[in-house]
Design a protein around this motif. Sequence first.
Motif, PDB file in Angstrom:
ATOM      1  N   ALA A 273      -3.902  -1.302   0.003  1.00 17.96           N
ATOM      2  CA  ALA A 273      -5.268  -0.832   0.252  1.00 17.96           C
ATOM      3  C   ALA A 273      -5.622   0.195  -0.811  1.00 17.96           C
ATOM      4  O   ALA A 273      -4.778   0.967  -1.258  1.00 17.96           O
ATOM      5  CB  ALA A 273      -5.391  -0.223   1.641  1.00 17.96           C
ATOM      6  N   SER A 274      -6.874   0.168  -1.230  1.00 17.96           N
ATOM      7  CA  SER A 274      -7.330   1.152  -2.210  1.00 17.96           C
ATOM      8  C   SER A 274      -8.711   1.653  -1.828  1.00 17.96           C
ATOM      9  O   SER A 274      -9.488   0.955  -1.169  1.00 17.96           O
ATOM     10  CB  SER A 274      -7.358   0.544  -3.626  1.00 17.96           C
ATOM     11  N   VAL A 275      -9.003   2.879  -2.247  1.00 19.11           N
ATOM     12  CA  VAL A 275     -10.288   3.521  -1.969  1.00 19.11           C
ATOM     13  C   VAL A 275     -11.040   3.651  -3.282  1.00 19.11           C
ATOM     14  O   VAL A 275     -10.472   4.054  -4.302  1.00 19.11           O
ATOM     15  CB  VAL A 275     -10.090   4.910  -1.335  1.00 19.11           C
ATOM     16  N   TYR A 276     -12.339   3.313  -3.247  1.00 12.87           N
ATOM     17  CA  TYR A 276     -13.170   3.405  -4.449  1.00 12.87           C
ATOM     18  C   TYR A 276     -14.117   4.601  -4.329  1.00 12.87           C
ATOM     19  O   TYR A 276     -14.685   4.856  -3.264  1.00 12.87           O
ATOM     20  CB  TYR A 276     -13.981   2.123  -4.639  1.00 12.87           C
TER      21      TYR A 276
ATOM     22  N   THR B 106      -9.431   5.147  -6.688  1.00 11.63           N
ATOM     23  CA  THR B 106      -8.867   6.485  -6.889  1.00 11.63           C
ATOM     24  C   THR B 106      -7.659   6.742  -6.008  1.00 11.63           C
ATOM     25  O   THR B 106      -7.118   7.838  -6.005  1.00 11.63           O
ATOM     26  CB  THR B 106      -9.926   7.561  -6.615  1.00 11.63           C
ATOM     27  N   GLY B 107      -7.215   5.773  -5.273  1.00 12.12           N
ATOM     28  CA  GLY B 107      -6.035   5.941  -4.443  1.00 12.12           C
ATOM     29  C   GLY B 107      -5.538   4.597  -3.955  1.00 12.12           C
ATOM     30  O   GLY B 107      -6.340   3.697  -3.676  1.00 12.12           O
TER      31      GLY B 107
ATOM     32  N   LEU C   1       1.940   6.128  -0.894  1.00  5.63           N
ATOM     33  CA  LEU C   1       0.627   6.506  -1.390  1.00  5.63           C
ATOM     34  C   LEU C   1       0.710   6.859  -2.876  1.00  5.63           C
ATOM     35  O   LEU C   1       1.642   7.548  -3.305  1.00  5.63           O
ATOM     36  CB  LEU C   1       0.086   7.705  -0.605  1.00  5.63           C
ATOM     37  N   PHE C   2      -0.275   6.392  -3.641  1.00  5.34           N
ATOM     38  CA  PHE C   2      -0.312   6.648  -5.083  1.00  5.34           C
ATOM     39  C   PHE C   2      -1.709   7.090  -5.484  1.00  5.34           C
ATOM     40  O   PHE C   2      -2.709   6.574  -4.971  1.00  5.34           O
ATOM     41  CB  PHE C   2       0.062   5.382  -5.858  1.00  5.34           C
TER      42      PHE C   2
END
Length: 509
Positions: free
Chosen positions: A176-179, A190-191, A202-203
């Motif tokens: 999963a990623s957050v924009y 960004t994550g 988490l990266f």
Amino acid sequence: MIMNYFLTNMLDYNLSGIEQAQMERLHLFDRHHQPSKIIVRRYNRFLQLNATRAGLKDGDFVGMYDFFQQAMSANVKPAKIKDLKLNQLEGPIHEANKYTFFQAGRIAVEVILFPDSNDYQRDQIDTVRYFKRNGQLAQADYYDVRGFKSMSDLYGRDGGVAREIMYDPKGHERIASVYQALPNGNIEATGFQVNDQDGRHLFDDEPAMFAYFLDRLNLLDDGNRFIDDRPNLIDDGLFQMKTSATVYCYWHNVFSPNYLQQQPTDVYQTLQNQIDHQAKIAGWLTPTATEAAALAKVLPDDAKVDVVPSIVLENLPAEVASISKRPMRLVAATRIDAQKQLDQMIAAFAQIVREHPQAHLDIFGDISDRNVQRELDDSVRRLRLQRAVTFRSFTAKKQDMFESAQLYLLTSAYEGFNRGMVEAASFGVPTVGYDLNYGPRDFIDPENSGLLTPINNVNEFAKQTSQLLTDSDRLIVMSHLARQRAQQYDAESIWRAYTAAGVVDRKEG
């Protein structure tokens, strides 16, 4: 056992020269019983198709996203519209490969199918779009070419992507990623969150996730080697690795913005970053001796630089037709890109064809810049060369490009090598090219196995090419010598280069 990993960013539908070089290296290492894999950093739901089309088997490559999605050997039934269970909706209206479903008169769902071709099953789902009541896009689901839902884009109130979720073939969330909007106006991830057998990780960015992926691979075997073939796209993650590996950085192209200078002093930031991380690097590799010497002068004194050609000529043609019996056909094999300066090649050919009306120019290459292609098409029309110049798609069948050609043309602004001139030479086709620091200057013996002309001098390029076409005896000798030169790039010669450079031990393979 040592595993050799060749790092790249992407395997596209049409391979670039760097990925072709990786595949040839893979086959070479396999022939010498050296286990190897190509590592792909970027997400691509078409990766399996592209790799298969290129002749790779499942065990030949590992995609980071496939790895985390546990989809490296997915065996699923491709999804069809009936699997979406949209019976409660109205429709669908069918238009080409799109099916639109409605609810209370508004668009609710759009289903896009893959085109009918041998690459996909009939009626196989490509993309599904779900809409809000106000007509805004709420979610888009993208299906892997193998048939499972691979990724979902979730849209925010402003219409941009807010979150991205990637799934394993069973439908479980794995990445999963957050924009977010950045100060420069770009909207980027960004994550990242990865869910694997060791838990949740988490990266802050994709390079950090890539470093974790490389560490995971590195723990599978002992003493692994990494050959970094795309430093500008790979290094930011490679140098964050926590585990130890032997790393070689391969410069397929120029390393300095002052590439026309005999000895460049300024270097690209990518190379400076490598210098700053020299402790992690076992050595640098380049395809030519000229570039190796120039690179050694800008690296620290204790840096190791070796020459290992980036092409392995396999299945060299045993016999080729005499060049004097071939039509006056000139060829270029190159991507359509500003670097290749094909506008200069076409301008030179306009002069050549005035002296040799029977001449024809075939340009084989995939389009990387459509604006460049439009400009080239305009030039061909303006110079009235429509019947004399043909743009053709790149083909893996070298005989189709070179078997009936007399000359290979090269007018690039810069080159790290240029595999096309070597492949052409293997069919007895000499090159007329600009006298560039790297590549043409290392491969061509001027006036013997080819011609080198002043850089960006279109008139001189046209003049020398025309003169060569009128001198059949000279052309025959040049063809013979070019073929002899190409034979130095056979598989065993390249393997000796890898062992001489210490990339592999002489006892291995």
